[in-house]
Scaffold this motif. Sequence first.
Motif, PDB file in Angstrom:
ATOM      1  N   TYR A 257       0.828  -1.209   0.000  1.00 18.81           N
ATOM      2  CA  TYR A 257       0.000   0.000   0.000  1.00 18.81           C
ATOM      3  C   TYR A 257       0.865   1.263   0.000  1.00 18.81           C
ATOM      4  O   TYR A 257       0.478   2.278  -0.596  1.00 18.81           O
ATOM      5  N   ASP A 258       2.013   1.211   0.655  1.00 15.72           N
ATOM      6  CA  ASP A 258       2.931   2.351   0.569  1.00 15.72           C
ATOM      7  C   ASP A 258       3.424   2.537  -0.866  1.00 15.72           C
ATOM      8  O   ASP A 258       3.558   3.672  -1.344  1.00 15.72           O
ATOM      9  N   ASP A 259       3.718   1.423  -1.548  1.00 16.28           N
ATOM     10  CA  ASP A 259       4.096   1.508  -2.965  1.00 16.28           C
ATOM     11  C   ASP A 259       2.999   2.188  -3.778  1.00 16.28           C
ATOM     12  O   ASP A 259       3.270   3.052  -4.625  1.00 16.28           O
ATOM     13  N   ALA A 260       1.754   1.789  -3.535  1.00 21.84           N
ATOM     14  CA  ALA A 260       0.640   2.352  -4.308  1.00 21.84           C
ATOM     15  C   ALA A 260       0.499   3.852  -4.053  1.00 21.84           C
ATOM     16  O   ALA A 260       0.305   4.640  -4.983  1.00 21.84           O
ATOM     17  N   ARG A 261       0.596   4.268  -2.787  1.00 27.23           N
ATOM     18  CA  ARG A 261       0.513   5.700  -2.481  1.00 27.23           C
ATOM     19  C   ARG A 261       1.644   6.468  -3.167  1.00 27.23           C
ATOM     20  O   ARG A 261       1.416   7.549  -3.729  1.00 27.23           O
ATOM     21  N   THR A 262       2.839   5.918  -3.087  1.00 31.06           N
ATOM     22  CA  THR A 262       3.992   6.585  -3.704  1.00 31.06           C
ATOM     23  C   THR A 262       3.780   6.766  -5.201  1.00 31.06           C
ATOM     24  O   THR A 262       4.041   7.845  -5.760  1.00 31.06           O
ATOM     25  N   LEU A 263       3.303   5.735  -5.870  1.00 31.25           N
ATOM     26  CA  LEU A 263       3.125   5.806  -7.321  1.00 31.25           C
ATOM     27  C   LEU A 263       1.958   6.720  -7.698  1.00 31.25           C
ATOM     28  O   LEU A 263       2.026   7.442  -8.696  1.00 31.25           O
ATOM     29  N   LEU A 264       0.883   6.705  -6.922  1.00 33.83           N
ATOM     30  CA  LEU A 264      -0.229   7.624  -7.196  1.00 33.83           C
ATOM     31  C   LEU A 264       0.228   9.071  -7.029  1.00 33.83           C
ATOM     32  O   LEU A 264      -0.074   9.930  -7.870  1.00 33.83           O
ATOM     33  N   ASP A 265       0.932   9.348  -5.939  1.00 38.52           N
ATOM     34  CA  ASP A 265       1.444  10.704  -5.738  1.00 38.52           C
ATOM     35  C   ASP A 265       2.353  11.129  -6.881  1.00 38.52           C
ATOM     36  O   ASP A 265       2.280  12.269  -7.372  1.00 38.52           O
ATOM     37  N   PHE A 266       3.221  10.221  -7.303  1.00 38.84           N
ATOM     38  CA  PHE A 266       4.138  10.539  -8.392  1.00 38.84           C
ATOM     39  C   PHE A 266       3.369  10.816  -9.683  1.00 38.84           C
ATOM     40  O   PHE A 266       3.682  11.763 -10.418  1.00 38.84           O
ATOM     41  N   GLY A 267       2.350   9.999  -9.968  1.00 35.87           N
ATOM     42  CA  GLY A 267       1.572  10.204 -11.187  1.00 35.87           C
ATOM     43  C   GLY A 267       0.888  11.557 -11.220  1.00 35.87           C
ATOM     44  O   GLY A 267       0.948  12.272 -12.231  1.00 35.87           O
ATOM     45  N   PHE A 268       0.250  11.934 -10.123  1.00 36.45           N
ATOM     46  CA  PHE A 268      -0.427  13.235 -10.086  1.00 36.45           C
ATOM     47  C   PHE A 268       0.584  14.381 -10.143  1.00 36.45           C
ATOM     48  O   PHE A 268       0.319  15.426 -10.744  1.00 36.45           O
ATOM     49  N   ALA A 269       1.736  14.201  -9.508  1.00 32.33           N
ATOM     50  CA  ALA A 269       2.763  15.242  -9.564  1.00 32.33           C
ATOM     51  C   ALA A 269       3.267  15.426 -10.994  1.00 32.33           C
ATOM     52  O   ALA A 269       3.471  16.558 -11.456  1.00 32.33           O
ATOM     53  N   GLN A 270       3.454  14.318 -11.705  1.00 36.77           N
ATOM     54  CA  GLN A 270       3.906  14.409 -13.086  1.00 36.77           C
ATOM     55  C   GLN A 270       2.882  15.108 -13.964  1.00 36.77           C
ATOM     56  O   GLN A 270       3.220  15.948 -14.800  1.00 36.77           O
ATOM     57  N   LEU A 271       1.622  14.780 -13.785  1.00 37.27           N
ATOM     58  CA  LEU A 271       0.581  15.421 -14.595  1.00 37.27           C
ATOM     59  C   LEU A 271       0.443  16.898 -14.241  1.00 37.27           C
ATOM     60  O   LEU A 271       0.195  17.727 -15.112  1.00 37.27           O
ATOM     61  N   ALA A 272       0.591  17.210 -12.953  1.00 36.34           N
ATOM     62  CA  ALA A 272       0.478  18.612 -12.541  1.00 36.34           C
ATOM     63  C   ALA A 272       1.603  19.451 -13.129  1.00 36.34           C
ATOM     64  O   ALA A 272       1.406  20.611 -13.514  1.00 36.34           O
TER      65      ALA A 272
END
Length: 545
Positions: A257-272
Amino acid sequence: MRRWLFVGVTLCISVALWQSAAAQATEPVITADSAVVLDGQTGAILYAKDPDTPRAPASLTKIFTAIVALETAPLDTPLTVTAADLVGESSMGLHAGDHLSLRTALYGLLLASGNDAAMVIARNLGAEPGDTPQQSVARFVRQENALAEQLGLTHTHLENPHGLDQEGHVSSARDLAVVTRYALRNPQFRRIISTRTYEDGQYAFLQTNRLLGVYPGLLGGKTGITDRAGYCLMEVAERDGHTVIVVLLHSTAEAWYDDARTLLDFGFAQLAKQTALPTAQPSPLVPLAPSTPVTSTQTSSTSLSVSQPATGTTVVIQSAGPVARALAHPWQWLMASLVAMGGFLCLWVGAPATLGLIGLRRSRRRTAHTSARRQRSWQKSESVACERRTERHPGNVHHASITRQQKAISGRHGSDYSLGDVFTLLPSTDGSPHVVTFLPAQARTRRAIRLACEGNYQEAEREFLDALRSDRRYDFTQCPGFWQMPPAGYIAAARAYRLVQRTRDARSLLMVVRLSFGSTPLLDAELAQMSEGVFSQARSSPVNS
């Protein structure tokens, strides 16, 4: 002069490498062996780690099963259950002879991760006159593989509809992300994975996805666990007009679940930041046509680009290494050179002051060392005095008696607790230490109560069970805050009681909850299971959840 020139060149190289390391530090660090972050709108890959290695997909297989079922039959299609459908492990609680709708089976498939639900769906929807149950299931699985071929998923081959480990049953992180993007077009699929609880009067389920309702903007997801696949997750989140799809395979129980949070945060940061490199136009739902070969080239140890010759587009999956990044951005070398020259001038002008500061620092270090040595000597003398005072006052507890009590408690609980696990030392009024006993069962129960109040009932049940494993006679009701949970939290506690064979306590707790909160289908179903003596293996093991 040569020495200062050497210093300047060294500074220049150091600054360049520092800039490269800072850029690399923005990339996510995860435990999972394979992972993909996908832009749900365009299909562009925002991050990938070993995305195309075929691996056991566990219950992420059920994404294929759900979307094929939704495209095959209406939700009110009646289904029957046979003994052949009860394959074990994770279950939605079906029995041979049961009747249910496709809608209920899909909720049992995606919320409770029922392997029995997958078999019931596959056998009923794949059946033709004269088929055996095995032939019906095999026909449905062929439809799933046909969908994978249609979507260009070259690393997927399914052997069953549920995801239990089987030779040749594989998929990849990229393929699972693509089929998830395809499935999200179906509103029923989106509705089911975003549901936290489901009740229809006959069946009741809790969502196994612990991020739902916790991570901001999470639409839903799917969990998967087997021995071969490890811990797998698919998560979808929507925020600020963006959709991010994350798939990770072969993580661990502590990190998934920590992996999933990290990747979701990274994805939104990249799109932003709009740093992702999209294709010339949004990619279709068939991202890689079977007739279009895919070529992969390694530009560095951390770089991967995928080229489609038919369109001439290239999607960079991971960033390049330090050398490639520096060559791609020559202005960084210019800035590094300017910084190095500035450092050179500072050294030239301020060398005497620098040497003076170094001498002052060494002097202060010697003074601090002398002071620390005196402090240690003083503490040692105080410790000896404290031990003597303790010997004169037997009522006070010193280290030797603490050790004896520690051994006594370790023998009584059958565990080898460390001193820090069992005791906390607090100063008493006369300055001597006294002991506060630490109860592992109570600490785990407190964590379980907190998780239940957050809506994370599956993890709360595990914490309740761990509390009873540390002390089988522990009473949850004695823990502060126990009676402040929602009803589902008490069901999790009752299941933990039941799993350690304290069925009477489990039933008594549920009866109190029913008197306090009223009757609910989920509560009645749990009481009925206890009355019938039906114990679900899935409740005691997280395998393939």
